[in-house]
Design a protein around this motif. Structure first.
Motif, mmCIF file in Angstrom:
data_model
loop_
_atom_site.group_PDB
_atom_site.id
_atom_site.type_symbol
_atom_site.label_atom_id
_atom_site.label_comp_id
_atom_site.label_asym_id
_atom_site.label_seq_id
_atom_site.Cartn_x
_atom_site.Cartn_y
_atom_site.Cartn_z
ATOM 1 N N PRO A 191 4.165 23.109 -1.569
ATOM 2 C CA PRO A 191 3.257 22.196 -0.863
ATOM 3 C C PRO A 191 4.020 21.250 0.052
ATOM 4 C CG PRO A 191 2.630 22.378 -3.159
ATOM 5 C CD PRO A 191 3.942 23.091 -3.023
ATOM 6 N N TRP A 192 3.387 20.920 1.166
ATOM 7 C CA TRP A 192 3.963 20.043 2.183
ATOM 8 C C TRP A 192 3.530 18.618 1.859
ATOM 9 C CZ3 TRP A 192 1.327 19.710 7.574
ATOM 10 C CH2 TRP A 192 2.047 18.856 8.420
ATOM 11 N N ARG A 193 4.509 17.756 1.619
ATOM 12 C CA ARG A 193 4.205 16.405 1.159
ATOM 13 C C ARG A 193 4.749 15.359 2.120
ATOM 14 N NH1 ARG A 193 6.801 13.283 -3.431
ATOM 15 N NH2 ARG A 193 5.387 11.538 -3.749
ATOM 16 N N MET A 194 3.884 14.425 2.521
ATOM 17 C CA MET A 194 4.277 13.268 3.315
ATOM 18 C C MET A 194 3.766 12.018 2.615
ATOM 19 S SD MET A 194 3.891 14.332 7.324
ATOM 20 C CE MET A 194 2.117 14.489 7.325
ATOM 21 N N PHE A 195 4.553 10.964 2.664
ATOM 22 C CA PHE A 195 4.153 9.741 1.969
ATOM 23 C C PHE A 195 4.771 8.528 2.635
ATOM 24 C CE2 PHE A 195 7.693 11.788 -0.139
ATOM 25 C CZ PHE A 195 8.634 10.781 -0.266
ATOM 26 N N GLY A 196 4.217 7.366 2.305
ATOM 27 C CA GLY A 196 4.719 6.145 2.900
ATOM 28 C C GLY A 196 4.458 4.930 2.033
ATOM 29 N N VAL A 197 5.200 3.874 2.325
ATOM 30 C CA VAL A 197 5.000 2.572 1.689
ATOM 31 C C VAL A 197 4.802 1.548 2.801
ATOM 32 C CG1 VAL A 197 6.099 0.731 0.352
ATOM 33 C CG2 VAL A 197 6.340 3.113 -0.380
ATOM 34 N N ALA A 198 3.709 0.790 2.710
ATOM 35 C CA ALA A 198 3.401 -0.233 3.704
ATOM 36 C C ALA A 198 3.353 -1.593 3.027
ATOM 37 C CB ALA A 198 2.056 0.063 4.365
ATOM 38 N N VAL A 199 3.997 -2.565 3.641
ATOM 39 C CA VAL A 199 3.965 -3.940 3.151
ATOM 40 C C VAL A 199 3.212 -4.791 4.168
ATOM 41 C CG1 VAL A 199 5.369 -5.981 2.669
ATOM 42 C CG2 VAL A 199 6.091 -3.744 1.820
ATOM 43 N N VAL A 200 2.212 -5.514 3.694
ATOM 44 C CA VAL A 200 1.417 -6.403 4.535
ATOM 45 C C VAL A 200 1.902 -7.825 4.289
ATOM 46 C CG1 VAL A 200 -0.899 -7.219 5.080
ATOM 47 C CG2 VAL A 200 -0.554 -4.835 4.329
ATOM 48 N N LEU A 201 2.448 -8.443 5.322
ATOM 49 C CA LEU A 201 3.005 -9.784 5.154
ATOM 50 C C LEU A 201 2.547 -10.723 6.249
ATOM 51 C CD1 LEU A 201 6.580 -10.042 6.512
ATOM 52 C CD2 LEU A 201 5.526 -7.802 6.378
ATOM 53 N N VAL A 240 0.851 -1.193 0.000
ATOM 54 C CA VAL A 240 0.000 0.000 0.000
ATOM 55 C C VAL A 240 0.884 1.239 0.000
ATOM 56 C CG1 VAL A 240 -1.742 1.311 1.293
ATOM 57 C CG2 VAL A 240 -1.836 -1.205 1.239
ATOM 58 N N THR A 241 0.547 2.183 -0.866
ATOM 59 C CA THR A 241 1.264 3.451 -0.924
ATOM 60 C C THR A 241 0.336 4.568 -0.471
ATOM 61 O OG1 THR A 241 2.600 2.683 -2.778
ATOM 62 C CG2 THR A 241 2.522 5.048 -2.410
ATOM 63 N N TYR A 242 0.847 5.433 0.401
ATOM 64 C CA TYR A 242 0.086 6.580 0.894
ATOM 65 C C TYR A 242 0.841 7.844 0.504
ATOM 66 C CZ TYR A 242 -2.187 9.823 4.116
ATOM 67 O OH TYR A 242 -2.859 10.888 4.647
ATOM 68 N N ASP A 243 0.108 8.838 -0.009
ATOM 69 C CA ASP A 243 0.741 10.083 -0.467
ATOM 70 C C ASP A 243 -0.184 11.248 -0.150
ATOM 71 O OD1 ASP A 243 2.230 12.042 -1.763
ATOM 72 O OD2 ASP A 243 2.568 10.842 -3.548
ATOM 73 N N GLU A 244 0.307 12.197 0.628
ATOM 74 C CA GLU A 244 -0.488 13.339 1.068
ATOM 75 C C GLU A 244 0.235 14.627 0.704
ATOM 76 O OE1 GLU A 244 -2.078 15.208 5.328
ATOM 77 O OE2 GLU A 244 -1.344 13.150 5.217
ATOM 78 N N GLU A 245 -0.463 15.544 0.050
ATOM 79 C CA GLU A 245 0.107 16.824 -0.336
ATOM 80 C C GLU A 245 -0.778 17.940 0.216
ATOM 81 O OE1 GLU A 245 1.905 18.979 -4.355
ATOM 82 O OE2 GLU A 245 0.879 17.059 -4.469
ATOM 83 N N VAL A 246 -0.237 18.705 1.131
ATOM 84 C CA VAL A 246 -0.992 19.764 1.798
ATOM 85 C C VAL A 246 -0.716 21.090 1.098
ATOM 86 C CG1 VAL A 246 -1.339 21.010 3.963
ATOM 87 C CG2 VAL A 246 -0.911 18.536 3.995
ATOM 88 N N LEU A 247 -1.779 21.715 0.602
ATOM 89 C CA LEU A 247 -1.649 22.984 -0.110
ATOM 90 C C LEU A 247 -1.921 24.188 0.783
ATOM 91 C CD1 LEU A 247 -3.485 21.986 -3.414
ATOM 92 C CD2 LEU A 247 -1.068 21.725 -2.828
ATOM 93 N N ILE A 248 -2.758 23.996 1.810
ATOM 94 C CA ILE A 248 -3.071 25.066 2.759
ATOM 95 C C ILE A 248 -2.927 24.496 4.165
ATOM 96 C CG2 ILE A 248 -4.841 26.623 3.640
ATOM 97 C CD1 ILE A 248 -6.060 26.615 0.819
ATOM 98 N N GLU A 249 -2.176 25.162 5.005
ATOM 99 C CA GLU A 249 -1.974 24.747 6.394
ATOM 100 C C GLU A 249 -2.083 25.990 7.269
ATOM 101 O OE1 GLU A 249 -0.750 22.368 9.801
ATOM 102 O OE2 GLU A 249 -1.753 21.966 7.889
ATOM 103 N N GLY A 250 -2.905 25.888 8.317
ATOM 104 C CA GLY A 250 -3.047 27.031 9.201
ATOM 105 C C GLY A 250 -3.638 28.250 8.523
ATOM 106 N N PHE A 251 -4.538 27.998 7.560
ATOM 107 C CA PHE A 251 -5.241 29.070 6.847
ATOM 108 C C PHE A 251 -4.324 29.883 5.942
ATOM 109 C CE2 PHE A 251 -7.182 28.302 10.993
ATOM 110 C CZ PHE A 251 -8.429 27.840 10.605
ATOM 111 N N ARG A 252 -3.155 29.351 5.672
ATOM 112 C CA ARG A 252 -2.224 30.027 4.766
ATOM 113 C C ARG A 252 -1.709 29.027 3.745
ATOM 114 N NH1 ARG A 252 2.483 32.959 7.915
ATOM 115 N NH2 ARG A 252 2.896 33.643 5.798
ATOM 116 N N PRO A 253 -1.427 29.475 2.518
ATOM 117 C CA PRO A 253 -0.865 28.554 1.521
ATOM 118 C C PRO A 253 0.465 27.964 1.988
ATOM 119 C CG PRO A 253 -1.591 30.593 0.485
ATOM 120 C CD PRO A 253 -1.650 30.815 1.973
ATOM 121 N N ALA A 254 0.662 26.725 1.683
ATOM 122 C CA ALA A 254 1.948 26.071 1.933
ATOM 123 C C ALA A 254 2.753 26.155 0.641
ATOM 124 C CB ALA A 254 1.737 24.619 2.333
ATOM 125 N N SER A 255 3.811 26.913 0.669
ATOM 126 C CA SER A 255 4.601 27.122 -0.546
ATOM 127 C C SER A 255 6.079 26.851 -0.250
ATOM 128 C CB SER A 255 4.430 28.551 -1.052
ATOM 129 O OG SER A 255 5.165 28.751 -2.240
#
Length: 199
Positions: free
Chosen positions: A26-36, A9-24
């Protein structure tokens, strides 16, 4: 001996607005999960070493390759971490065993050129349990702007006899960080950087 992987499973999050202000940028967090499949599920096993040594390099190399592909390069990753969630027929020790080995973590550490250790969680839970991956700056453990938590869940994992192993990353710290770094606190308290607890 190879890990019996059910899904990735791949998770990818891109935040364009944080704290009512644009994120410039963009703030990006992501992950890779393996289920075994948990090779130790449902029984007590004294020696976990054979599976740790066999699975660690395979998971570390494969997951790191996917993380670098998501980021575009190792240099693009500024914060990183790892986690594992074991299903209810396993021990927290099983989750720990698969991520707390240099045979796993060093693949990621070397690929991103990191100096600091990999922040981590190891927990137990049912399917859809929260997966919490703490992140920190890959080179500076005191850089509070990069104290982050990547959070997601997988609806059908872990099953009771499974483990979810995760790598996480961020391409920057929090967009509008303003709490400073731990070094100023240490200076204000008169503590030595090499002995922050003053013991």
């Amino acid at each position: 001996m190879q890990p019996d992987i059910r899904k990735i499973v791949t998770y990818d999050e891109e935040v364009l607005i944080e704290g009512f202000r644009p994120a410039s940028p963009p703030w990006r967090m992501f992950g890779v999960a393996v289920v075994l499949r948990n090779p130790w599920a449902g029984r007590y096993v004294e020696d976990l070493t054979p599976e740790i040594r066999a699975y660690g390099p395979v998971l570390g190399a494969m997951m790191t390759e996917r993380m670098i592909a998501l980021a575009g390069s190792g240099e693009a990753i500024e914060a990183y971490g790892k986690a594992a969630v074991v299903g209810l027929d396993g021990e927290v020790e099983h989750a720990s065993g698969l991520i707390h080995t240099l045979r796993f973590g060093n693949h990621y550490r070397e690929a991103v050129g990191a100096k600091s250790y990999l922040a981590f969680t190891n927990t137990r839970g049912p399917a859809n349990a929260p997966i919490m991956v703490p992140l920190m700056d890959k080179n500076d453990a005191g850089r509070r702007s990069h104290y982050l938590t990547l959070q997601f869940a997988i609806p059908d994992a872990p099953r009771a006899d499974e483990i979810v192993v995760v790598l996480g990353a961020a391409t920057s710290g929090r967009p509008h960080h303003r709490i400073g770094d731990r070094y100023q606190d240490l200076k204000d308290l008169g503590h030595d950087l090499d002995n922050p607890a003053a013991v």
